[in-house]
Design a protein around this motif. Structure first.
Motif, PDB file in Angstrom:
ATOM      1  N   SER A  83       0.810  -1.214   0.000  1.00 59.57           N
ATOM      2  CA  SER A  83       0.000   0.000   0.000  1.00 59.57           C
ATOM      3  C   SER A  83       0.839   1.257   0.000  1.00 59.57           C
ATOM      4  N   THR A  84       2.113   1.158   0.288  1.00 63.12           N
ATOM      5  CA  THR A  84       2.990   2.342   0.301  1.00 63.12           C
ATOM      6  C   THR A  84       3.696   2.518  -1.026  1.00 63.12           C
ATOM      7  N   GLY A  85       3.506   1.610  -1.967  1.00 65.21           N
ATOM      8  CA  GLY A  85       4.138   1.695  -3.279  1.00 65.21           C
ATOM      9  C   GLY A  85       5.411   0.910  -3.368  1.00 65.21           C
ATOM     10  N   LYS A  86       5.791   0.213  -2.315  1.00 70.02           N
ATOM     11  CA  LYS A  86       7.019  -0.552  -2.316  1.00 70.02           C
ATOM     12  C   LYS A  86       6.802  -1.867  -3.068  1.00 70.02           C
ATOM     13  N   VAL A  87       7.744  -2.199  -3.919  1.00 71.27           N
ATOM     14  CA  VAL A  87       7.654  -3.434  -4.693  1.00 71.27           C
ATOM     15  C   VAL A  87       8.095  -4.574  -3.809  1.00 71.27           C
ATOM     16  N   LEU A 102       4.406   3.959  -6.374  1.00 70.67           N
ATOM     17  CA  LEU A 102       3.164   4.630  -6.020  1.00 70.67           C
ATOM     18  C   LEU A 102       2.728   5.630  -7.102  1.00 70.67           C
ATOM     19  N   ASP A 103       3.724   6.151  -7.836  1.00 68.88           N
ATOM     20  CA  ASP A 103       3.394   7.131  -8.879  1.00 68.88           C
ATOM     21  C   ASP A 103       2.960   6.487 -10.199  1.00 68.88           C
ATOM     22  N   ALA A 110      -5.190   1.104  -8.452  1.00 70.98           N
ATOM     23  CA  ALA A 110      -5.488  -0.163  -7.757  1.00 70.98           C
ATOM     24  C   ALA A 110      -5.421   0.002  -6.240  1.00 70.98           C
ATOM     25  N   LEU A 111      -4.456   0.775  -5.737  1.00 62.84           N
ATOM     26  CA  LEU A 111      -4.297   0.958  -4.287  1.00 62.84           C
ATOM     27  C   LEU A 111      -5.441   1.758  -3.677  1.00 62.84           C
ATOM     28  N   VAL A 112      -6.156   2.525  -4.490  1.00 63.44           N
ATOM     29  CA  VAL A 112      -7.318   3.247  -3.944  1.00 63.44           C
ATOM     30  C   VAL A 112      -8.575   2.398  -4.077  1.00 63.44           C
ATOM     31  N   GLY A 113      -8.433   1.127  -4.515  1.00 66.95           N
ATOM     32  CA  GLY A 113      -9.539   0.190  -4.545  1.00 66.95           C
ATOM     33  C   GLY A 113     -10.295   0.109  -5.862  1.00 66.95           C
TER      34      GLY A 113
END
Length: 589
Positions: A83-87, A102-103, A110-113
């Protein structure tokens, strides 16, 4: 034209092929991309389900190994991002070496659902165009991870190139076949068009019998049929117009009166042969020109303008110089349009030459005046002497006798005058009243010589008579001919002094019988010769009356000559030098 049609056809075919190829490639690309998207989303959903159901740790080695096996089977790249954008996991790269994602648009969505549609962009990691889809993984009602699947588009590029190549090859073969078939079709069509053009050209040049028949069953054949039908109608119409025009021209040419037609602006539109001869012009030269250029007469121009302006049909007399002065009666009639009887299309001018009529009227008037004068003189004399004798004042028998002799002389003079007038009237109507026949003039001429020689002898005049032994026949009235020669020789005797000479010579030359009467008399002044044959004209009136002349003798001679289709000439060197009359009559051998 063939080249234009061919290149137009080729350009259209190329454009059509290009558009079809472009649309085909685009359709294949879209279909293939859609299929990849569905497959990637399906796999992403499967992975998300695996994580949720088994609550697997995406960073664990076992999970990463499973993802690599799945990626190899599906030929895709699998990336798990928290959720923090970390792979956390990536099947084609070391996760810890990768930047925060994340960018990335698909990861962010996808992370915002939300479920993101496909995204195509260049990947610096794989160094090629990639198709990306991302799917959210929810744990405890919150998005914990984003599962992203991607696939390179090299296969699509290879497929696209293959499609383009196949389309290019098929287009090339199609063009070759189309060129071969189209060329034949165009040739056939052009041949038909050329035949139609040739037909119309020949018809335009006057060959109205020309027809065309095409074997092909298409619009050109139908057009040719319509052309033939039109040519038939045109031929019939032209024939009718030609016949009508021929009849009209023949009718116009047969009219002796000059006829000119002008439009409302007085420009010549039509002229018959008689008008062309009268004004010494040609219709081809003056058609469309103003009437004043043909008839240079302002008075006539004003009268025609008035007729056009007032829309009236007139007739009037006018003097024209064409080139000699003549008197014409001019009739003007308006030309109305057949469809619109009120609209004036022009004017018809009919010209009647009445110069001779006016001359005859003048001659008749002068003749009546002269006859009246010639009759009045002897009648006055007779009346005066009769009154004197009736009064009884003259008792001297010698005087009475002298008066009666004068009355007798005047009566004879009056009788001669009346007889000459009647003779002249009969000769002028000789075509209707005198019979003409073939006769040999030898006997009549010898009779004239026998009659006139004693009269010449009385005055001591030498009379020379010369006639060939044989003369050809002439046509006319024998008695009139004798009268003609008697009048001429009688005049010569009267006006030749005592002791003079008269010669009467007859001969044939160039199909003419020539009669020459020459004297050594008083002669005729040159100014009087043109009027010598006029009625009652006398060179020396006092001398003529003294000799008992009526003034009609030479007029009678002239009309007899004319009645026999002959000619008469007068030669005189002047007063006191004698006169010669030369008559030529046509021979009938």
């Amino acid at each position: 034209m063939k080249r234009k049609i061919f290149w137009s056809f080729l350009v259209i075919l190329l454009i059509s092929s290009t558009l079809i190829g472009f649309l085909s490639v685009n359709l294949v690309n879209r279909s293939y991309t859609n299929e990849l998207e569905k497959r990637l989303l399906s796999n992403a959903q499967l992975i998300a389900t695996m994580i949720r159901s088994d609550e697997l740790d995406p960073a664990s080695n076992s999970f990463q190994q499973a993802m690599k096996e799945m990626a190899e089977v599906g030929e895709v790249r699998i990336t798990i991002i928290d959720s923090t954008g970390k792979v956390l996991t990536d099947t084609r790269s070391e996760a810890y070496k990768m930047d925060n994602h994340l960018d990335r648009p698909e990861v962010h969505v996808a992370l915002v659902g939300k479920e993101q549609e496909r995204i195509v962009r260049y990947s610096h990691t794989t160094d090629q165009e990639m198709l990306y889809v991302a799917f959210p993984v929810k744990l405890n009602n919150s998005v914990a991870y984003a599962v992203r699947l991607s696939m390179d588009l090299s296969e699509i590029e290879i497929l696209t190139r293959n499609i383009v190549r196949y389309i290019a090859i098929s287009t090339l073969f199609g063009l070759l076949i189309a060129i071969l078939l189209g060329s034949k079709l165009i040739d056939k069509m052009i041949d038909s068009i050329k035949a139609l053009v040739n037909m119309t050209k020949q018809i335009s040049e006057g060959d109205y019998e020309r027809r065309i028949y095409l074997t092909n069953d298409d619009e050109l054949a139908e057009l040719a049929e319509h052309f033939n039908h039109m040519a038939d109608k045109l031929n019939r119409l032209i024939t009718q117009l030609s016949e009508s025009n021929s009849r009209f021209q023949a009718l116009l040419a047969s009219i002796n009166n000059p006829i000119i037609a002008v439009d409302p602006k007085e420009k010549v539109t039509l002229m018959n042969v008689a008008a062309e001869k009268l004004f010494n012009v040609s219709l081809d030269d003056i058609k469309g020109h103003h009437l004043l250029e043909v008839i240079r007469n302002n008075e006539l121009d004003e009268l025609i303008k008035r007729s056009l302006k007032e829309r009236t049909e007139n007739q009037f007399e006018i003097n024209l110089k064409v080139p000699e002065e003549k008197i014409f009666r001019v009739y003007t009639n308006l030309i109305y349009q057949e469809e619109d009887p009120i609209k004036v299309m022009g004017l018809v001018i009919l010209i009647d030459d009445i110069t001779e009529i006016r001359k005859l009227e003048k001659i008749r008037s002068e003749f009546v005046t002269n006859v009246t004068h010639e009759l009045k003189t002897p009648l006055t004399s007779i009346s005066g002497f009769v009154e004197t004798l009736k009064s009884g004042e003259i008792e001297d028998e010698e005087t009475q006798k002298r008066f009666l002799e004068i009355i007798e002389i005047e009566t004879e003079r009056l009788t001669r005058l009346i007889n000459d007038i009647l003779t002249l009237s009969e000769i002028e109507n000789i075509k209707n009243k005198d019979s003409k026949s073939m006769f040999n003039p030898s006997r009549a001429l010898k009779e004239v010589e026998s009659m006139m020689r004693p009269m010449a002898s009385v005055k001591g005049i030498e009379f020379y008579f010369e006639i060939p032994g044989k003369l050809s026949c002439i046509k006319g009235n024998e008695d009139r001919m004798k009268q003609m020669m008697i009048n001429l020789i009688d005049n010569a005797i009267k006006y030749t002094p005592n002791g003079g000479k008269i010669s009467f010579i007859i001969y044939e030359r160039y199909g003419q019988l020539v009669l020459r009467v020459k004297d050594t008399g008083i002669g005729i002044p040159e100014k009087d010769i043109p009027r010598l044959f006029e009625r009652f004209y006398r060179v020396d009136k006092a001398r003529s009356k003294k000799m008992g002349g009526t003034g009609l003798g030479l007029a009678i001679v002239k009309h007899i000559v004319i009645s026999m289709a002959g000619k008469i000439k007068v030669h005189s060197a002047g007063p006191g030098k004698g006169t010669e009359f030369v008559i030529s009559l046509p021979l009938h051998q």
